[in-house]
Motif scaffolding. Structure first.
Motif, PDB file in Angstrom:
ATOM      1  N   LYS A  53       7.300 -66.759  50.294  1.00 45.61           N
ATOM      2  CA  LYS A  53       7.235 -66.605  48.837  1.00 45.61           C
ATOM      3  C   LYS A  53       5.832 -66.374  48.313  1.00 45.61           C
ATOM      4  O   LYS A  53       5.609 -66.355  47.090  1.00 45.61           O
ATOM      5  CB  LYS A  53       7.827 -67.850  48.164  1.00 45.61           C
ATOM      6  CG  LYS A  53       9.291 -68.072  48.484  1.00 45.61           C
ATOM      7  CD  LYS A  53       9.825 -69.319  47.793  1.00 45.61           C
ATOM      8  CE  LYS A  53      11.288 -69.547  48.116  1.00 45.61           C
ATOM      9  NZ  LYS A  53      11.815 -70.766  47.451  1.00 45.61           N
ATOM     10  N   ASP A  54       4.868 -66.201  49.202  1.00 48.59           N
ATOM     11  CA  ASP A  54       3.476 -66.083  48.787  1.00 48.59           C
ATOM     12  C   ASP A  54       2.863 -64.806  49.353  1.00 48.59           C
ATOM     13  O   ASP A  54       2.657 -64.690  50.558  1.00 48.59           O
ATOM     14  CB  ASP A  54       2.679 -67.297  49.267  1.00 48.59           C
ATOM     15  CG  ASP A  54       1.245 -67.246  48.792  1.00 48.59           C
ATOM     16  OD1 ASP A  54       0.997 -67.605  47.624  1.00 48.59           O
ATOM     17  OD2 ASP A  54       0.379 -66.834  49.571  1.00 48.59           O
ATOM     18  N   ILE A  55       2.593 -63.841  48.458  1.00 48.44           N
ATOM     19  CA  ILE A  55       1.991 -62.564  48.841  1.00 48.44           C
ATOM     20  C   ILE A  55       0.717 -62.382  48.028  1.00 48.44           C
ATOM     21  O   ILE A  55       0.715 -62.627  46.811  1.00 48.44           O
ATOM     22  CB  ILE A  55       2.942 -61.376  48.538  1.00 48.44           C
ATOM     23  CG1 ILE A  55       4.291 -61.561  49.204  1.00 48.44           C
ATOM     24  CG2 ILE A  55       2.289 -60.065  48.942  1.00 48.44           C
ATOM     25  CD1 ILE A  55       4.290 -61.387  50.705  1.00 48.44           C
ATOM     26  N   VAL A  66       3.833 -54.620  50.321  1.00 49.96           N
ATOM     27  CA  VAL A  66       4.294 -55.384  51.481  1.00 49.96           C
ATOM     28  C   VAL A  66       5.565 -56.135  51.133  1.00 49.96           C
ATOM     29  O   VAL A  66       5.897 -56.338  49.960  1.00 49.96           O
ATOM     30  CB  VAL A  66       3.230 -56.386  51.979  1.00 49.96           C
ATOM     31  CG1 VAL A  66       2.033 -55.677  52.590  1.00 49.96           C
ATOM     32  CG2 VAL A  66       2.823 -57.332  50.861  1.00 49.96           C
ATOM     33  N   SER A  67       6.242 -56.556  52.181  1.00 47.85           N
ATOM     34  CA  SER A  67       7.441 -57.366  52.050  1.00 47.85           C
ATOM     35  C   SER A  67       7.445 -58.384  53.171  1.00 47.85           C
ATOM     36  O   SER A  67       7.255 -58.030  54.336  1.00 47.85           O
ATOM     37  CB  SER A  67       8.692 -56.475  52.144  1.00 47.85           C
ATOM     38  OG  SER A  67       9.865 -57.267  52.163  1.00 47.85           O
ATOM     39  N   ARG A  68       7.659 -59.651  52.806  1.00 45.04           N
ATOM     40  CA  ARG A  68       7.763 -60.706  53.816  1.00 45.04           C
ATOM     41  C   ARG A  68       9.239 -61.101  53.871  1.00 45.04           C
ATOM     42  O   ARG A  68       9.721 -61.931  53.107  1.00 45.04           O
ATOM     43  CB  ARG A  68       6.898 -61.906  53.420  1.00 45.04           C
ATOM     44  CG  ARG A  68       6.834 -62.995  54.474  1.00 45.04           C
ATOM     45  CD  ARG A  68       5.846 -62.706  55.545  1.00 45.04           C
ATOM     46  NE  ARG A  68       5.857 -63.706  56.593  1.00 45.04           N
ATOM     47  CZ  ARG A  68       5.042 -64.761  56.624  1.00 45.04           C
ATOM     48  NH1 ARG A  68       4.160 -64.961  55.646  1.00 45.04           N
ATOM     49  NH2 ARG A  68       5.115 -65.609  57.628  1.00 45.04           N
ATOM     50  N   GLN A  69       9.947 -60.481  54.798  1.00 47.08           N
ATOM     51  CA  GLN A  69      11.400 -60.644  54.845  1.00 47.08           C
ATOM     52  C   GLN A  69      11.820 -61.997  55.408  1.00 47.08           C
ATOM     53  O   GLN A  69      12.908 -62.499  55.120  1.00 47.08           O
ATOM     54  CB  GLN A  69      12.031 -59.542  55.709  1.00 47.08           C
ATOM     55  CG  GLN A  69      11.740 -58.124  55.224  1.00 47.08           C
ATOM     56  CD  GLN A  69      10.551 -57.503  55.916  1.00 47.08           C
ATOM     57  OE1 GLN A  69       9.566 -58.195  56.215  1.00 47.08           O
ATOM     58  NE2 GLN A  69      10.628 -56.212  56.191  1.00 47.08           N
ATOM     59  N   PHE A  74       6.775 -59.159  58.566  1.00 44.28           N
ATOM     60  CA  PHE A  74       5.908 -58.765  57.461  1.00 44.28           C
ATOM     61  C   PHE A  74       5.739 -57.258  57.543  1.00 44.28           C
ATOM     62  O   PHE A  74       5.190 -56.749  58.525  1.00 44.28           O
ATOM     63  CB  PHE A  74       4.566 -59.488  57.606  1.00 44.28           C
ATOM     64  CG  PHE A  74       3.663 -59.437  56.413  1.00 44.28           C
ATOM     65  CD1 PHE A  74       2.277 -59.423  56.588  1.00 44.28           C
ATOM     66  CD2 PHE A  74       4.149 -59.449  55.124  1.00 44.28           C
ATOM     67  CE1 PHE A  74       1.409 -59.410  55.501  1.00 44.28           C
ATOM     68  CE2 PHE A  74       3.296 -59.440  54.028  1.00 44.28           C
ATOM     69  CZ  PHE A  74       1.926 -59.423  54.224  1.00 44.28           C
ATOM     70  N   SER A  75       6.226 -56.533  56.526  1.00 44.33           N
ATOM     71  CA  SER A  75       6.217 -55.072  56.557  1.00 44.33           C
ATOM     72  C   SER A  75       5.210 -54.517  55.556  1.00 44.33           C
ATOM     73  O   SER A  75       5.029 -55.069  54.471  1.00 44.33           O
ATOM     74  CB  SER A  75       7.605 -54.525  56.222  1.00 44.33           C
ATOM     75  OG  SER A  75       8.564 -54.990  57.129  1.00 44.33           O
ATOM     76  N   LEU A  76       4.602 -53.422  55.935  1.00 43.05           N
ATOM     77  CA  LEU A  76       3.637 -52.714  55.086  1.00 43.05           C
ATOM     78  C   LEU A  76       4.217 -51.358  54.740  1.00 43.05           C
ATOM     79  O   LEU A  76       4.660 -50.632  55.643  1.00 43.05           O
ATOM     80  CB  LEU A  76       2.313 -52.537  55.815  1.00 43.05           C
ATOM     81  CG  LEU A  76       1.230 -51.741  55.101  1.00 43.05           C
ATOM     82  CD1 LEU A  76       0.650 -52.546  53.931  1.00 43.05           C
ATOM     83  CD2 LEU A  76       0.101 -51.373  56.067  1.00 43.05           C
TER      84      LEU A  76
END
Lengths: 113, 113
Positions: A53-55, A66-69, A74-76
């Motif tokens: 929950k922390d980007i 980015v997305s932290r699924q 962790f996707s860029l």
């Protein structure tokens, strides 16, 4: 098996295309990072995440998202790739404990034509 | 403006001799320093680190020296081996930055047999 993996390892794309780089880790670390490396400039931080929950934005986040699924993924994304985003991209992880070191994946070489 | 600088892009050393890699920084708020080694087609791997409260840290053939007044650190490799040939990155962590690293541009070390 590698602790931090990146896919793809190499990618050639065209200007304006959307592209996603993926990173997975089996180290159980909460913290994950995306860097790019350009010749003569070392590694520069794009984004980092301390948990799902922390980007947070890094030094050079413009043009990237980015997305932290999950804790392990962790996707860029490059929404609309441009030639000056041609670089070597590294994902890294770190523990929240006392050790400061980061563990890096093998890198993705991206070329934007 | 680079806060961490490695002014020597390359260094060649004879096998068995000492390799000295240098790094300068400008931000006095850096409180932890790391050296990473990178082989071609691989991600950087952690080598050795030093806290700003120390002036020396040793691990086998590798020793890092920190001179806070000069804002300078160096990595000594003794004796140098052909397998040490790689790019070496200096990195620094800001106090309270939660593990964000600022990297230098790297030095290519070549150890000649």
């Amino acid at each position: 098996d590698a602790d931090v993996t990146q896919t793809p390892r190499n990618r050639i794309t065209k200007t304006g295309k959307r592209i996603m780089l993926e990173c997975s880790q089996t180290k159980g670390h909460d913290r994950m990072y995306w860097y790019r490396q350009d010749p003569g400039l070392g590694l520069r931080l794009i984004y980092y995440s301390f948990d799902v929950k922390d980007i947070n934005k890094g030094e050079i986040s413009d043009g990237y998202s980015v997305s932290r699924q999950a804790q392990a993924k962790f996707s860029l994304s490059l929404e609309s790739a441009i030639p000056n985003q041609t670089a070597l991209y590294f994902c890294a992880t770190s523990d929240t404990g006392t050790l400061n070191e980061q563990f890096f994946g093998p890198g993705t070489r991206l070329t934007v034509l | 403006d680079q806060q961490v600088k490695q002014n020597s892009p390359s260094l060649s050393v004879q096998e068995g001799r000492i390799s000295i890699l240098n790094c300068d920084y400008t931000n006095s708020m850096f409180d932890y320093f790391l050296w990473y080694k990178k082989y071609p087609a691989e991600g950087p791997t952690f080598l050795i680190s030093i806290s700003s409260i120390k002036d020396k840290n040793e691990d086998g053939r590798f020793t890092v020296f920190l001179n806070k007044s000069a804002k300078h650190l160096s990595l000594h490799i003794v004796p140098s081996q052909p397998g040490d040939s790689a790019v070496y990155f200096c990195a620094a962590e800001l106090s309270g930055s939660a593990r964000q690293l600022t990297f230098g541009s790297g030095t290519q070390l070549t150890v000649l047999p």
